[in-house]
Design a protein around this motif. Structure first.
Motif, mmCIF file in Angstrom:
data_model
loop_
_atom_site.group_PDB
_atom_site.id
_atom_site.type_symbol
_atom_site.label_atom_id
_atom_site.label_comp_id
_atom_site.label_asym_id
_atom_site.label_seq_id
_atom_site.Cartn_x
_atom_site.Cartn_y
_atom_site.Cartn_z
ATOM 1 N N UNK A 43 -9.054 10.358 -1.283
ATOM 2 C CA UNK A 43 -9.119 11.271 -0.133
ATOM 3 C C UNK A 43 -8.055 12.352 -0.284
ATOM 4 N N UNK A 44 -8.283 13.467 0.402
ATOM 5 C CA UNK A 44 -7.374 14.613 0.317
ATOM 6 C C UNK A 44 -7.249 15.226 1.707
ATOM 7 N N UNK A 45 -6.032 15.190 2.269
ATOM 8 C CA UNK A 45 -5.787 15.782 3.579
ATOM 9 C C UNK A 45 -5.290 17.217 3.486
ATOM 10 N N UNK A 46 -4.969 17.681 2.272
ATOM 11 C CA UNK A 46 -4.473 19.054 2.108
ATOM 12 C C UNK A 46 -5.603 20.068 2.157
ATOM 13 N N UNK A 47 -6.801 19.653 1.729
ATOM 14 C CA UNK A 47 -7.979 20.528 1.735
ATOM 15 C C UNK A 47 -9.163 19.741 2.279
ATOM 16 N N UNK A 48 -10.203 20.449 2.651
ATOM 17 C CA UNK A 48 -11.383 19.800 3.202
ATOM 18 C C UNK A 48 -12.371 19.346 2.142
ATOM 19 N N UNK A 49 -12.176 19.762 0.902
ATOM 20 C CA UNK A 49 -13.128 19.458 -0.163
ATOM 21 C C UNK A 49 -12.542 18.446 -1.135
ATOM 22 N N UNK A 79 0.835 -1.193 0.000
ATOM 23 C CA UNK A 79 0.000 0.000 0.000
ATOM 24 C C UNK A 79 0.874 1.249 0.000
ATOM 25 N N UNK A 80 0.263 2.374 -0.380
ATOM 26 C CA UNK A 80 0.907 3.686 -0.263
ATOM 27 C C UNK A 80 -0.158 4.734 0.001
ATOM 28 N N UNK A 81 0.277 5.865 0.543
ATOM 29 C CA UNK A 81 -0.640 6.908 1.002
ATOM 30 C C UNK A 81 -0.273 8.237 0.335
ATOM 31 N N UNK A 82 -1.118 8.698 -0.595
ATOM 32 C CA UNK A 82 -0.917 10.015 -1.220
ATOM 33 C C UNK A 82 -2.114 10.922 -0.944
ATOM 34 N N UNK A 83 -2.669 10.807 0.255
ATOM 35 C CA UNK A 83 -3.764 11.702 0.625
ATOM 36 C C UNK A 83 -3.286 13.140 0.758
ATOM 37 N N UNK A 84 -1.974 13.311 0.967
ATOM 38 C CA UNK A 84 -1.395 14.652 1.005
ATOM 39 C C UNK A 84 -0.183 14.694 0.090
ATOM 40 N N UNK A 85 -0.147 15.710 -0.774
ATOM 41 C CA UNK A 85 1.032 15.931 -1.603
ATOM 42 C C UNK A 85 2.030 16.843 -0.901
ATOM 43 N N UNK A 86 1.565 17.551 0.124
ATOM 44 C CA UNK A 86 2.464 18.413 0.899
ATOM 45 C C UNK A 86 3.235 17.612 1.952
ATOM 46 N N UNK A 87 2.569 16.642 2.542
ATOM 47 C CA UNK A 87 3.211 15.767 3.533
ATOM 48 C C UNK A 87 2.884 14.325 3.175
ATOM 49 N N UNK A 88 3.597 13.750 2.210
ATOM 50 C CA UNK A 88 3.285 12.396 1.726
ATOM 51 C C UNK A 88 3.308 11.373 2.855
ATOM 52 N N UNK A 89 2.442 10.363 2.713
ATOM 53 C CA UNK A 89 2.301 9.364 3.755
ATOM 54 C C UNK A 89 3.221 8.175 3.583
ATOM 55 N N UNK A 90 2.813 7.057 4.123
ATOM 56 C CA UNK A 90 3.641 5.862 4.187
ATOM 57 C C UNK A 90 3.937 5.287 2.804
ATOM 58 N N UNK A 91 5.147 4.772 2.682
ATOM 59 C CA UNK A 91 5.639 4.091 1.489
ATOM 60 C C UNK A 91 5.771 5.003 0.272
ATOM 61 N N UNK A 92 5.879 6.303 0.508
ATOM 62 C CA UNK A 92 6.176 7.260 -0.565
ATOM 63 C C UNK A 92 7.632 7.699 -0.404
ATOM 64 N N UNK A 93 8.439 7.471 -1.447
ATOM 65 C CA UNK A 93 9.862 7.823 -1.381
ATOM 66 C C UNK A 93 10.074 9.312 -1.603
#
Length: 430
Positions: A311-317, A260-274
């Motif tokens: 999902x997007x953690x950078x914005x609420x919409x 798995x990988x987490x790109x819900x935020x491009x400003x603060x990338x999540x797990x398994x993102x290099x």
């Protein structure tokens, strides 16, 4: 001077005359599209196609496209990577258990006219790739069975943009899940088997061995679904069908927990993102370099069984959800076959969009897939004459998997495969 003006006018007239011709050729090209009774996007700009329960919980994206007869709670949604809204319509196709088109007419299974406009649309906001998000609640049907929702442009049924499978079931049979019996030796370390009994006391079935067919699906996958499964024992007096799968050919490979990988935020990338390269548009996201898990011991962790949640953690919409180029790399020697990165995000299809290429200089497989922000499960699948599909992932009986059992009955009237039973079972649920 007059001749120059005359030539200019002629040139402008010719240029204007070309416009209708170009438009006509585009529509004519749509006629070459051939409907496939599978989950498929017929144009590259159609992305993130989902049929799911129509409630707001993000977990709905993980649910199968299955509903009970009388509960009209399924919704189709997708993105069109265009700046302008288009006029899209949907229609339903009733299918047999093997997903070939049935002989039923629209009035046999529809309660209303079989063409609905997609009226719900929302434009993306400040995204690197602009897109329009569409959604529509699927209409009610009168019969249980396999269905295909087909979306097309401008009322032209030949100008198909997507097709997506869903199932509607009735509860005419009951299930008894039995204690699973596992074979000996290395068969037990690779496989999972499901034993169950069907009771059809509310149905008068003359020849259940021929008229009843069972299909079993693992993790909502279409690439390894087991179909046309026949009962091991028929008890006509008790009106029961017993299914016991002792041999390896009728077991499912346990597989491995999904990566798995987490790109819900491009400003603060999540797990398994290099890394993330924001200098490119769209953004380039590099998943941590993977390696083969063949031969490794089983490792337990929680996954989504191959699913994904936008999902997007950078914005609420959700309108701010960006699309990004997701770059996968897998350290491996060259294998005798094709390697694919797959999951529910690829609709479990193995095609050019998720096929990996081998880089001999770095001894790795590479692939780039355009995906929407969110949390994604994925695995590497091998398509080869000599290697099993799970060669790069390994297979363990301890793996947590979700199974669905579909029971089809070939009725005399209507002459179609009816989905008379459905159940979900969790293997090694934690």
């Amino acid at each position: 001077m007059k001749s120059t003006i005359f030539l200019t006018l002629i040139s402008l007239w010719l240029l204007g005359a070309c416009t209708p011709l170009a438009q006509y050729q585009g529509n004519a090209g749509a006629a070459t599209k051939v409907l496939r009774n599978i989950d498929y996007a017929y144009e590259p700009q159609i992305k993130t196609v989902v049929v799911r329960p129509a409630y707001g919980d993000p977990q709905a994206f993980l649910e199968p496209a299955v509903t009970r007869l009388g509960q009209w709670n399924l919704m189709l949604e997708f993105d069109d990577l265009h700046t302008a809204r288009d006029n899209y319509y949907i229609r339903l196709v009733h299918c047999n258990r093997d997903w070939t088109k049935s002989d039923l007419q629209d009035l046999d299974f529809m309660t209303d006219f079989n063409e609905l406009p997609i009226n719900n649309a929302e434009f993306s906001v400040d995204t690197y790739i602009p897109y329009v998000h569409y959604w529509i609640n699927l209409p009610a049907v009168k019969l249980p069975g396999n269905y295909l929702v087909v979306a097309y442009r401008g009322g032209d049924k030949n100008d198909i943009i997507l097709s997506k499978r869903f199932m509607v079931y009735d509860t005419r049979v009951s299930f008894e899940n039995e204690r699973n019996l596992i074979g000996a030796g290395n068969i037990a370390s690779l496989n999972q088997q499901i034993n169950f009994t069907l009771s059809y006391k509310n149905l008068d079935i003359i020849n259940p061995l021929e008229s009843v067919n069972v299909a079993i699906r693992q993790n909502q996958r279409w690439d390894n679904i087991a179909t046309d499964i026949k009962p091991s024992f028929v008890r006509e007096i008790e009106k029961q069908l017993e299914y016991r799968f002792f041999d390896e050919t009728k077991m499912f490979k346990g597989g491995n927990e999904f990566r798995f990988f987490d790109i819900r935020s491009l400003n603060s990338p999540g797990r398994n993102i290099a890394s993330v390269n924001k200098m490119t548009k769209p953004v380039d996201v590099f998943v941590a370099r993977d390696k083969s898990r063949a031969g490794e011991a089983y490792s337990q962790y929680v996954d989504y069984n191959g699913g994904f949640i936008p999902a997007n953690l950078d914005y609420n919409s959700e309108s701010f959800n960006n699309y990004a180029n997701i770059n996968f790399t897998l350290a491996s020697k060259s294998l005798p076959g094709d390697v694919y990165v797959t999951g529910k995000f690829s609709q479990w299809n193995l095609d050019e969009q998720n096929k990996m290429t081998f880089d001999s200089a770095h001894q790795e497989y590479q692939a780039t897939v355009l995906l929407k922000q969110g949390w994604y499960d994925y695995q590497y699948v091998v398509k080869s004459k000599t290697l099993p599909p799970y060669y790069l992932e390994g297979s363990h009986f301890e793996t947590e998997n979700s199974y669905e059992i579909f029971v089809y009955y070939k009725a005399f009237q209507p002459r179609a495969d009816l989905l008379i039973g459905y159940i979900r079972l969790e293997k090694n649920e934690r």
